[in-house]
Design an enzyme around this catalytic site. Sequence first.
Site, PDB file in Angstrom:
ATOM      1  N   ALA A 394       0.850  -1.190   0.000  1.00 51.66           N
ATOM      2  CA  ALA A 394       0.000   0.000   0.000  1.00 51.66           C
ATOM      3  C   ALA A 394       0.884   1.237   0.000  1.00 51.66           C
ATOM      4  CB  ALA A 394      -0.898   0.000   1.222  1.00 51.66           C
ATOM      5  N   ALA A 395       0.587   2.186  -0.896  1.00 52.49           N
ATOM      6  CA  ALA A 395       1.417   3.389  -0.984  1.00 52.49           C
ATOM      7  C   ALA A 395       1.374   4.179   0.324  1.00 52.49           C
ATOM      8  CB  ALA A 395       0.938   4.251  -2.144  1.00 52.49           C
ATOM      9  N   CYS A 396       0.240   4.062   1.047  1.00 55.77           N
ATOM     10  CA  CYS A 396       0.156   4.826   2.303  1.00 55.77           C
ATOM     11  C   CYS A 396       1.008   4.199   3.397  1.00 55.77           C
ATOM     12  CB  CYS A 396      -1.297   4.980   2.755  1.00 55.77           C
ATOM     13  SG  CYS A 396      -2.280   3.538   2.502  1.00 55.77           S
ATOM     14  N   HIS A 397       1.612   3.035   3.118  1.00 58.25           N
ATOM     15  CA  HIS A 397       2.536   2.449   4.093  1.00 58.25           C
ATOM     16  C   HIS A 397       3.973   2.602   3.636  1.00 58.25           C
ATOM     17  CE1 HIS A 397      -0.812  -0.416   5.638  1.00 58.25           C
ATOM     18  NE2 HIS A 397      -0.903   0.797   6.112  1.00 58.25           N
ATOM     19  N   GLU A 399       6.119   4.618   4.158  1.00 51.12           N
ATOM     20  CA  GLU A 399       7.114   5.079   5.137  1.00 51.12           C
ATOM     21  C   GLU A 399       7.566   3.945   6.045  1.00 51.12           C
ATOM     22  OE1 GLU A 399       3.526   4.938   7.656  1.00 51.12           O
ATOM     23  OE2 GLU A 399       3.972   5.152   5.540  1.00 51.12           O
TER      24      GLU A 399
END
Length: 455
Positions: A394-397, A399
């Site tokens: 997932a791009a939101c992960h 980091e």
Amino acid sequence: MCQAWGNPSSSHPTGRDQDGLGSVVMGARGSCQVWSCRQEGEGAHRQRTGEPGQDAGRPPRGHRLHLRGHGGGSRGDPLPGNPCPPPPLQQAAIRRVGMNGTVLLLSLHFPSLSSLQANNMVIHTACRHFHESQCWRGDSRGTPHIVTSSVEHDSIRLPLEQLGREGLAEATFVPVSPRSGQAEVDDVLAAIRPNTCLVSLMLANNETGVIMPVAELSQRVCALNQRRAAEGLPRVLVHTDAAQMIGKGRVDVQELGVDYLTIVGHKFHGPRIGALYARGPGTATPLHPMLFGGGQERSFRPGTENTPMIAGLGQAAELVSKNWEAYEAHMRDVRDYLEATLEASFGKQRICFNSHFKGSKRLCNTCNFSILGPGLQGRRVLAHCKVLLASVGAACHSEKGDRPSPVLLSCGIPLEVARNALRLSVGRSTARADVDRAVQDLVQAVEQLERDLAP
Ligand SMILES: Cc1ncc(COP(=O)(O)O)c(C=O)c1O
């Protein structure tokens, strides 16, 4: 030139679409154009999409999305930025009828919400509704309980964890079955307690693409609610986050039978805005605002509406309603070609597909796979690619560094396989030639890494 692969996300640090699905440039008077984004070396340039429905995102000539003004504006004016807010947008509902007469998106309610706000609003509503129904029974005690799955997006998981920490709600995260990759209906139902007020199950998972049994769940919850009503227990509301599914398969709120459905525009070539579908908001289904201070959207979501974004969302939804079968067939063909090419290039023994679960349906565009071998962690492989841009999950992960995806782990994918995972999502404009180039790039990256690792 390279194509960016992966799931587009507004949270991506570069702000670029990760699978070339497109971003929207708004024109005047609510018109919009959809562009696909391809990178040329360091400098990105934009190309108009050449895909099924060539003029994707371009409103037909003379098209108007009628968002009528009121309170001083001339009625019928489709004016973006109109200082006079449109009337309840759900009345100007964007009704789109599918090719065989099926209503795919019954209407877009509250299109000014981001998907994250939509998900939060559903949770907030369910908790408020629980307390109100307890009060009517003369019982103000009790904590609302929410059932969801272990693989939901953060916009469901994190608010529930926060409410749990604050003691305001309890949540059960039902593990997905390692056999099917799905949250099984029986397991979800077994987690329901007397104080349960909401079941939230995503329609398709963003990392594996596995499609969840939402329609069956709604039916069973509906039957359960009848028994609960007789016992004086609060109604269990049903929500699905359809972010990943719209534009890639059939989505029919009637068939799904849900009370709420979350829509994310940028997942289907629309602008970066979300929407919440609610079945009979405030009547058939409760809905409580999280913001106060205006009368827009019947005060459920006050604040001046972002008219151009809403117009873009409506246009993108219309294209999906008309063309979803063609989009799906194209993406499935290219994705299957990608999987066959990966196996042919690396050998069947070296490729593990993390989204193949027997008996489960999956999205037409998602390919989550690992190239097996020591030192071939997803990030390292991508770092050695020359043209391919993709995400490991997932791009939101993004980091979260080299940690293997918790979603894959909870689907029973072994740690050493999950570490090497890559997620490639094909888009409407992805061609077989793009697949060839991407796979060649992966092959050279792996060869390079193995040379570097050789003693
Ligand atoms: C299942 C799901 N829900 C919600 C979202 C939230 O989307 P965004 O934060 O991009 O609006 C995403 C984004 O990838 C998603 O995959």
